[in-house]
Design an enzyme around this catalytic site. Sequence first.
Site, mmCIF file in Angstrom:
data_model
loop_
_atom_site.group_PDB
_atom_site.id
_atom_site.type_symbol
_atom_site.label_atom_id
_atom_site.label_comp_id
_atom_site.label_asym_id
_atom_site.label_seq_id
_atom_site.Cartn_x
_atom_site.Cartn_y
_atom_site.Cartn_z
ATOM 1 N N HIS A 66 1.084 -1.176 0.473
ATOM 2 C CA HIS A 66 -0.395 -0.379 0.517
ATOM 3 C C HIS A 66 1.108 1.333 -0.158
ATOM 4 O O HIS A 66 0.799 2.664 -0.151
ATOM 5 C CB HIS A 66 -1.322 -0.208 1.812
ATOM 6 C CG HIS A 66 -1.749 -0.935 1.456
ATOM 7 N ND1 HIS A 66 -2.807 -0.924 0.448
ATOM 8 C CD2 HIS A 66 -1.524 -2.423 2.284
ATOM 9 C CE1 HIS A 66 -3.523 -2.399 0.863
ATOM 10 N NE2 HIS A 66 -2.361 -3.321 1.806
ATOM 11 N N HIS A 91 6.484 6.331 5.460
ATOM 12 C CA HIS A 91 5.172 6.165 4.673
ATOM 13 C C HIS A 91 5.293 7.188 4.190
ATOM 14 O O HIS A 91 5.385 8.178 4.369
ATOM 15 C CB HIS A 91 4.709 4.838 5.064
ATOM 16 C CG HIS A 91 3.441 5.553 5.203
ATOM 17 N ND1 HIS A 91 3.514 5.430 6.514
ATOM 18 C CD2 HIS A 91 2.522 6.040 4.697
ATOM 19 C CE1 HIS A 91 1.971 5.846 7.305
ATOM 20 N NE2 HIS A 91 1.236 6.419 6.314
ATOM 21 N N THR A 199 -5.644 4.786 6.749
ATOM 22 C CA THR A 199 -5.733 3.229 6.290
ATOM 23 C C THR A 199 -6.710 2.741 6.987
ATOM 24 O O THR A 199 -6.806 2.689 8.855
ATOM 25 C CB THR A 199 -4.357 3.106 5.704
ATOM 26 O OG1 THR A 199 -3.765 2.495 6.986
ATOM 27 C CG2 THR A 199 -3.556 4.012 4.803
HETATM 28 N N1 LIG Z 1 -1.504 7.314 7.081
HETATM 29 S S1 LIG Z 1 -1.565 6.506 8.779
HETATM 30 O O1 LIG Z 1 0.117 7.630 9.072
HETATM 31 O O2 LIG Z 1 -2.696 6.707 9.058
HETATM 32 C C1 LIG Z 1 -0.753 4.675 8.539
HETATM 33 C C2 LIG Z 1 -0.355 4.401 9.672
HETATM 34 C C3 LIG Z 1 0.181 3.143 10.203
HETATM 35 C C4 LIG Z 1 0.956 2.470 11.429
HETATM 36 C C5 LIG Z 1 2.162 2.117 11.120
HETATM 37 C C6 LIG Z 1 2.762 1.840 11.925
HETATM 38 C C7 LIG Z 1 1.745 2.027 13.780
HETATM 39 C C8 LIG Z 1 0.241 2.417 13.141
HETATM 40 C C9 LIG Z 1 -0.608 2.812 12.732
HETATM 41 C C10 LIG Z 1 -0.072 2.626 9.052
HETATM 42 C C11 LIG Z 1 -0.271 2.477 7.714
HETATM 43 C C12 LIG Z 1 -0.391 2.335 6.248
HETATM 44 C C13 LIG Z 1 0.042 1.876 4.900
HETATM 45 C C14 LIG Z 1 -0.202 1.657 4.458
HETATM 46 C C15 LIG Z 1 -0.408 0.004 4.886
HETATM 47 C C16 LIG Z 1 -0.755 -0.375 5.654
HETATM 48 C C17 LIG Z 1 -0.705 1.059 6.791
HETATM 49 C C18 LIG Z 1 -0.617 4.365 7.542
HETATM 50 ZN ZN LIG Z 2 -0.075 7.794 5.516
#
Ligand SMILES: NS(=O)(=O)c1cc(-c2ccccc2)cc(-c2ccccc2)c1
Ligand SMILES: [Zn+2]
Length: 263
Positions: A66, A91, A199
Amino acid sequence: GAKWTYNGPEGEHHWSKHYPYCGGAFQSPIDIKSELLRFDPTLRPIEIQNYKLSPNEQLTLGNNGHSVQISLPSKMHISSLPHRYTAAQLHFHWGSSGRPSGSEHTVNSKQYAAEMHVVHFNSDKYPNMSMAVDKSDGLAVLGVLIEVGEFNPAFEQFLRFINGIKYRDQRVQVPGFNIRALLPARLDEFYRYDGSLTTPPCYPSVLWTIFRNHVTISRKQFLDMATALYSSHAQESSPVPLNGNFRKPQLVDSRVVLVSFKE
Ligand SMILES: NS(=O)(=O)c1cc(-c2ccccc2)cc(-c2ccccc2)c1
Ligand SMILES: [Zn+2]
């Protein structure tokens, strides 16, 4: 969990079927409209610790299907919030080569080319990220809006390895670098509001800080990020390009967006 996408039958309008919070309140991203803003003189500049990493340290650069993400060492943290928020990962969200606008947050309806999220968890209260991710005071995410413009040497520190993670679940080790250089110069000018993961599972657990000033990357750097990756595994016969990985702005309801600056 169940698979989700940004378009089609598993797209964002369907997320709430498997992830109920995605249909709930306090969702992110939002359109940061001038009329929502309230100047808050108590908002302190963001202070970060240990963001300048040595090239002797290794970071994991990965394609999670993603987004492209970089794992961060737990010595990195935010020290200016009521609790210590320890870094977990960063990310990106971006558009596509044909549509160079893929930020999640928009400002007065202006969508930027891309957006970086540096994700931290409340390590004063929770032992790890997994215990923090669904708590209302669990996460703090720093958001940086990205425009196409001047070449950005800091982004090159990981973009030069991106062809090693073209497919889902591929990971490479990259040398540490100064993560502070990915942020805008001024950490004292930002928007602040209570929101969610953008997400699934969309937990309303994020204290959002979106910096007022954007950073720039060159058109080639943008294309590298927007065209290099696939959301499918290497062995899959039909590769699915990974782009347009942004959620649309959500309802603000009665939320107020605080700002740390006057004009
Ligand atoms: N866009 S976000 O910041 O709200 C976000 C936070 C976290 C997240 C990461 C670590 C702990 C907790 C939350 C993971 C993603 C994510 C993006 C792509 C695919 C799957 C998950 C996205
Ligand atoms: Zn994000």
